[in-house]
Motif scaffolding. Structure first.
Motif, short mmCIF file in Angstrom:
data_model
loop_
_atom_site.label_atom_id
_atom_site.label_comp_id
_atom_site.label_asym_id
_atom_site.label_seq_id
_atom_site.Cartn_x
_atom_site.Cartn_y
_atom_site.Cartn_z
N TYR A 203 13.91 4.85 23.99
CA TYR A 203 13.08 5.99 24.36
C TYR A 203 13.94 7.23 24.15
CZ TYR A 203 9.63 8.91 26.64
OH TYR A 203 8.69 9.88 26.87
N PRO A 204 13.36 8.33 23.64
CA PRO A 204 14.19 9.52 23.41
C PRO A 204 14.95 9.96 24.67
CG PRO A 204 12.05 9.77 22.38
CD PRO A 204 11.98 8.52 23.19
N GLY A 205 16.25 10.13 24.51
CA GLY A 205 17.07 10.63 25.61
C GLY A 205 17.55 12.04 25.36
N VAL A 206 17.20 12.56 24.19
CA VAL A 206 17.55 13.91 23.78
C VAL A 206 16.33 14.50 23.09
CG1 VAL A 206 19.12 15.33 22.39
CG2 VAL A 206 19.96 13.22 23.44
N CYS A 207 15.98 15.73 23.40
CA CYS A 207 14.77 16.31 22.83
C CYS A 207 15.04 17.69 22.24
CB CYS A 207 13.66 16.39 23.88
SG CYS A 207 13.88 17.70 25.11
N SER A 208 14.05 18.18 21.50
CA SER A 208 14.11 19.53 20.94
C SER A 208 13.57 20.53 21.96
CB SER A 208 13.28 19.60 19.67
OG SER A 208 11.90 19.43 19.97
N LYS A 209 13.82 21.80 21.71
CA LYS A 209 13.32 22.84 22.59
C LYS A 209 11.79 22.85 22.62
CE LYS A 209 13.76 27.80 23.51
NZ LYS A 209 14.39 29.08 23.06
N THR A 210 11.17 22.59 21.48
CA THR A 210 9.71 22.59 21.40
C THR A 210 9.09 21.54 22.30
OG1 THR A 210 9.73 23.42 19.13
CG2 THR A 210 7.75 22.26 19.84
N ASP A 211 9.75 20.37 22.42
CA ASP A 211 9.20 19.25 23.18
C ASP A 211 9.70 19.20 24.61
OD1 ASP A 211 7.82 18.36 20.94
OD2 ASP A 211 9.47 17.09 20.25
N LEU A 212 10.48 20.18 25.03
CA LEU A 212 11.14 20.11 26.33
C LEU A 212 10.16 20.01 27.49
CD1 LEU A 212 13.68 20.14 28.03
CD2 LEU A 212 13.68 22.64 27.89
N ASP A 213 9.06 20.77 27.47
CA ASP A 213 8.12 20.75 28.60
C ASP A 213 7.56 19.36 28.81
OD1 ASP A 213 8.50 23.41 29.17
OD2 ASP A 213 6.69 24.10 28.16
N PHE A 214 7.22 18.67 27.72
CA PHE A 214 6.70 17.32 27.87
C PHE A 214 7.74 16.39 28.48
CE2 PHE A 214 6.68 12.98 26.18
CZ PHE A 214 5.53 12.51 26.78
N TYR A 215 8.96 16.43 27.95
CA TYR A 215 9.96 15.48 28.43
C TYR A 215 10.43 15.80 29.84
CZ TYR A 215 10.07 13.10 23.97
OH TYR A 215 9.71 12.36 22.88
N LYS A 216 10.43 17.07 30.22
CA LYS A 216 10.74 17.41 31.60
C LYS A 216 9.72 16.80 32.54
CE LYS A 216 11.76 21.65 32.72
NZ LYS A 216 11.75 23.14 32.73
N SER A 217 8.45 16.79 32.13
CA SER A 217 7.39 16.24 32.98
C SER A 217 7.41 14.72 32.99
CB SER A 217 6.02 16.74 32.53
OG SER A 217 5.68 16.24 31.26
N ASN A 218 7.87 14.12 31.90
CA ASN A 218 7.85 12.65 31.80
C ASN A 218 9.16 12.01 32.25
OD1 ASN A 218 6.11 10.45 31.07
ND2 ASN A 218 7.46 10.05 29.33
N CYS A 219 10.21 12.80 32.30
CA CYS A 219 11.55 12.27 32.63
C CYS A 219 12.21 13.18 33.66
CB CYS A 219 12.41 12.19 31.37
SG CYS A 219 11.72 11.16 30.06
N PRO A 220 11.89 13.02 34.93
CA PRO A 220 12.45 13.90 35.96
C PRO A 220 13.95 13.67 36.13
CG PRO A 220 11.25 12.10 36.97
CD PRO A 220 10.98 12.02 35.50
N ASN A 221 14.58 14.57 36.82
CA ASN A 221 16.02 14.52 37.04
C ASN A 221 16.42 13.24 37.78
OD1 ASN A 221 18.72 15.00 37.65
ND2 ASN A 221 18.38 17.12 38.26
N PRO A 222 17.26 12.40 37.18
CA PRO A 222 17.69 11.17 37.87
C PRO A 222 18.43 11.42 39.17
CG PRO A 222 18.10 10.99 35.51
CD PRO A 222 17.73 12.42 35.77
N ASN A 223 18.93 12.64 39.37
CA ASN A 223 19.61 12.92 40.63
C ASN A 223 18.66 12.85 41.82
OD1 ASN A 223 22.22 13.67 41.86
ND2 ASN A 223 21.04 15.43 42.58
N LEU A 224 17.35 12.94 41.57
CA LEU A 224 16.39 12.74 42.65
C LEU A 224 16.54 11.34 43.24
CD1 LEU A 224 13.26 14.30 40.91
CD2 LEU A 224 14.54 15.29 42.82
N MET A 225 17.00 10.41 42.43
CA MET A 225 17.21 9.04 42.87
C MET A 225 18.68 8.82 43.30
SD MET A 225 16.39 5.54 40.71
CE MET A 225 14.63 5.94 40.57
N LEU A 226 19.62 9.34 42.51
CA LEU A 226 21.03 9.10 42.76
C LEU A 226 21.58 9.96 43.89
CD1 LEU A 226 22.29 8.97 39.06
CD2 LEU A 226 21.60 7.04 40.52
N LYS A 227 21.00 11.16 44.07
CA LYS A 227 21.40 12.07 45.15
C LYS A 227 22.91 12.32 45.16
CE LYS A 227 17.47 10.77 48.13
NZ LYS A 227 16.51 11.01 47.10
#
Length: 229
Positions: A203-227
């Motif tokens: 699954y893409p782990g790196v994105c372009s600026k154009t696609d950033l909004d989508f990937y931010k919504s689909n891939c939230p910050n893992p620190n929410l889990m790792l804390k």
């Protein structure tokens, strides 16, 4: 489920940190690291060399008497410029990292942060890619989502089976080294994914600026889990 709703859901799964590394590693042995294009020190290093980048990471760990360097979510990075996997003339360059990296030693054990089943796995062998990768599927409170673990050892996927169950805290893999992990210093790429689409073992782990909004919504910050912060 909106981005805010999904992020809040991930954050409230556990009030305590969830672990993908050994839970006995003290929190003060984790140190943030900046691998972004704005890091002037890093810009003096040939980041196309895994050994030179590894020296930078190891010096950072030693300086701070730490075992794990972490960070990278939404970092804009130069380290992908070396690979056609992220840069082609036909497409916008991908250089924004949409996961958390945990930089530590090769063969470090990796653990399931939550109960999950193996959705898929694959050795992604493009230069600069994940190398061996495992994706887990989770069902928590009627919500289905996925976690991706990249840059693993070859042995981590040798006897794996789709549908295999891992309990929370069970070891699922070990970290690979530069010979198998896409030519990087050893580290875990840990990503949370809401909609896996049709991807398997990747699954893409790196994105372009154009696609950033989508990937931010689909891939939230893992620190929410790792804390970690």
């Amino acid at each position: 489920m909106s981005l805010n709703q999904f992020s809040e859901f991930i954050n409230t799964i556990s009030s305590k940190p969830l672990y993908v590394l050994d839970a006995t590693i003290p929190k003060d042995k984790y140190i943030p690291i900046d691998i972004s294009e704005s890091n002037e020190t890093l810009n003096t290093i040939d980041v196309s060399s895994s050994s030179k980048l590894g020296k930078f990471v190891n010096n950072h760990l030693k300086t701070h008497d730490a075992q794990v360097a972490y960070g990278g979510y939404l970092e804009v990075r130069n380290i992908y410029n070396r690979s056609k996997h992220f840069n082609s003339q036909a497409e916008e360059a991908r250089n924004i990292h949409i996961a958390t990296d945990l930089w530590c030693d090769a063969e470090t054990p990796i653990y399931a942060p939550l109960e999950g089943t193996v959705h898929s796995f694959k050795n992604n062998t493009n230069y600069g890619d994940y190398g061996p990768t495992i994706m887990l599927k989770h069902h928590i409170n009627n919500v289905e989502f996925y976690t991706l673990f990249g840059h693993l050892s070859l042995g981590s996927i040798k006897n794996l089976k789709v549908g295999q169950l891992f309990s929370k805290g069970q070891q699922i893999a070990t970290l690979g080294d530069a010979t198998v992990n896409g030519d990087y210093p050893p580290h875990l790429h840990f990503q949370i994914i809401k909609d896996i689409q049709d991807f398997k073992g990747d699954y893409p782990g790196v994105c372009s600026k154009t696609d950033l909004d989508f990937y931010k919504s689909n891939c939230p910050n893992p620190n929410l889990m790792l804390k970690l912060l």
